[in-house]
Design a protein around this motif. Structure first.
Motif, PDB file in Angstrom:
ATOM      1  N   VAL A  59      -0.945  -3.911  -2.200  1.00  0.00           N
ATOM      2  CA  VAL A  59      -0.303  -2.796  -2.888  1.00  0.00           C
ATOM      3  C   VAL A  59       1.182  -3.110  -2.894  1.00  0.00           C
ATOM      4  O   VAL A  59       1.787  -3.280  -1.831  1.00  0.00           O
ATOM      5  CB  VAL A  59      -0.580  -1.446  -2.194  1.00  0.00           C
ATOM      6  N   ASN A  60       1.745  -3.251  -4.091  1.00  0.00           N
ATOM      7  CA  ASN A  60       3.155  -3.601  -4.248  1.00  0.00           C
ATOM      8  C   ASN A  60       3.503  -4.861  -3.457  1.00  0.00           C
ATOM      9  O   ASN A  60       4.565  -4.963  -2.859  1.00  0.00           O
ATOM     10  CB  ASN A  60       4.059  -2.428  -3.842  1.00  0.00           C
ATOM     11  N   GLY A  61       2.566  -5.812  -3.430  1.00  0.00           N
ATOM     12  CA  GLY A  61       2.778  -7.091  -2.760  1.00  0.00           C
ATOM     13  C   GLY A  61       2.468  -7.112  -1.278  1.00  0.00           C
ATOM     14  O   GLY A  61       2.464  -8.167  -0.654  1.00  0.00           O
ATOM     15  N   GLN A  62       2.189  -5.957  -0.677  1.00  0.00           N
ATOM     16  CA  GLN A  62       1.892  -5.888   0.760  1.00  0.00           C
ATOM     17  C   GLN A  62       0.386  -6.006   0.987  1.00  0.00           C
ATOM     18  O   GLN A  62      -0.387  -5.277   0.363  1.00  0.00           O
ATOM     19  CB  GLN A  62       2.388  -4.574   1.349  1.00  0.00           C
ATOM     20  N   PRO A  63      -0.050  -6.900   1.871  1.00  0.00           N
ATOM     21  CA  PRO A  63      -1.482  -7.040   2.137  1.00  0.00           C
ATOM     22  C   PRO A  63      -2.081  -5.768   2.716  1.00  0.00           C
ATOM     23  O   PRO A  63      -1.442  -5.059   3.494  1.00  0.00           O
ATOM     24  CB  PRO A  63      -1.569  -8.172   3.170  1.00  0.00           C
ATOM     25  N   VAL A  64      -3.313  -5.490   2.312  1.00  0.00           N
ATOM     26  CA  VAL A  64      -4.012  -4.298   2.781  1.00  0.00           C
ATOM     27  C   VAL A  64      -5.508  -4.578   2.782  1.00  0.00           C
ATOM     28  O   VAL A  64      -5.998  -5.405   2.018  1.00  0.00           O
ATOM     29  CB  VAL A  64      -3.673  -3.077   1.882  1.00  0.00           C
ATOM     30  N   GLU A  65      -6.212  -3.935   3.674  1.00  0.00           N
ATOM     31  CA  GLU A  65      -7.674  -3.977   3.692  1.00  0.00           C
ATOM     32  C   GLU A  65      -8.135  -2.617   3.186  1.00  0.00           C
ATOM     33  O   GLU A  65      -7.961  -1.605   3.851  1.00  0.00           O
ATOM     34  CB  GLU A  65      -8.192  -4.232   5.109  1.00  0.00           C
ATOM     35  N   GLU A 114       6.103   3.061   3.422  1.00  0.00           N
ATOM     36  CA  GLU A 114       7.461   2.643   3.785  1.00  0.00           C
ATOM     37  C   GLU A 114       7.562   1.125   3.820  1.00  0.00           C
ATOM     38  O   GLU A 114       8.510   0.548   3.274  1.00  0.00           O
ATOM     39  CB  GLU A 114       7.822   3.234   5.147  1.00  0.00           C
ATOM     40  N   GLN A 115       6.591   0.456   4.432  1.00  0.00           N
ATOM     41  CA  GLN A 115       6.602  -1.011   4.515  1.00  0.00           C
ATOM     42  C   GLN A 115       6.513  -1.648   3.132  1.00  0.00           C
ATOM     43  O   GLN A 115       7.114  -2.694   2.889  1.00  0.00           O
ATOM     44  CB  GLN A 115       5.437  -1.500   5.378  1.00  0.00           C
ATOM     45  N   ALA A 116       5.773  -1.022   2.212  1.00  0.00           N
ATOM     46  CA  ALA A 116       5.591  -1.557   0.860  1.00  0.00           C
ATOM     47  C   ALA A 116       6.677  -1.083  -0.094  1.00  0.00           C
ATOM     48  O   ALA A 116       6.619  -1.363  -1.287  1.00  0.00           O
ATOM     49  CB  ALA A 116       4.215  -1.163   0.327  1.00  0.00           C
ATOM     50  N   GLU A 117       7.659  -0.359   0.441  1.00  0.00           N
ATOM     51  CA  GLU A 117       8.784   0.140  -0.351  1.00  0.00           C
ATOM     52  C   GLU A 117       8.322   1.000  -1.527  1.00  0.00           C
ATOM     53  O   GLU A 117       8.812   0.877  -2.645  1.00  0.00           O
ATOM     54  CB  GLU A 117       9.669  -1.020  -0.815  1.00  0.00           C
ATOM     55  N   ILE A 150       2.189   0.994  -9.957  1.00  0.00           N
ATOM     56  CA  ILE A 150       2.406   0.166  -8.773  1.00  0.00           C
ATOM     57  C   ILE A 150       1.409  -0.988  -8.842  1.00  0.00           C
ATOM     58  O   ILE A 150       0.220  -0.766  -9.067  1.00  0.00           O
ATOM     59  CB  ILE A 150       2.170   0.981  -7.476  1.00  0.00           C
ATOM     60  N   PRO A 151       1.862  -2.238  -8.660  1.00  0.00           N
ATOM     61  CA  PRO A 151       0.920  -3.351  -8.705  1.00  0.00           C
ATOM     62  C   PRO A 151      -0.080  -3.297  -7.534  1.00  0.00           C
ATOM     63  O   PRO A 151       0.317  -3.190  -6.383  1.00  0.00           O
ATOM     64  CB  PRO A 151       1.792  -4.600  -8.631  1.00  0.00           C
ATOM     65  N   VAL A 152      -1.367  -3.361  -7.881  1.00  0.00           N
ATOM     66  CA  VAL A 152      -2.452  -3.341  -6.906  1.00  0.00           C
ATOM     67  C   VAL A 152      -3.401  -4.478  -7.227  1.00  0.00           C
ATOM     68  O   VAL A 152      -3.788  -4.663  -8.379  1.00  0.00           O
ATOM     69  CB  VAL A 152      -3.215  -1.996  -6.948  1.00  0.00           C
TER      70      VAL A 152
END
Length: 82
Positions: A19-25, A43-46, A70-72
């Protein structure tokens, strides 16, 4: 295309993505119409701004924000971002 997500041992369906370039499971809910993340992850993904809303969850009302474009990514698929 087709994406097959095997059921986990606990009966849930999980899929890696971003999500917005941040890795997620992701915990996949086939009836969901939105991607939700914790305030800490946002917050971490801005992830900032958006429309204030109250979500009605199984644990009661939860304040949050709705953001668009938001890019997903989920597995090999990508949506959002402008």
């Amino acid at each position: 295309g087709e994406l097959v997500i095997p059921r986990d041992r606990d009966g849930h369906f999980r899929l890696s993505g971003t999500v917005n370039g941040q890795p997620v499971e992701f915990l996949v809910d086939t009836g969901a119409s939105l991607v939700t993340v914790s305030a800490r992850f946002a917050e971490q993904a801005e992830l900032v701004g958006g429309q204030s809303v109250t979500f009605n969850t199984a644990n009661g009302p939860m304040p949050g924000q709705v953001l668009r474009d938001i890019p997903v990514t989920a597995g090999p698929f990508a949506i959002g971002g402008t």
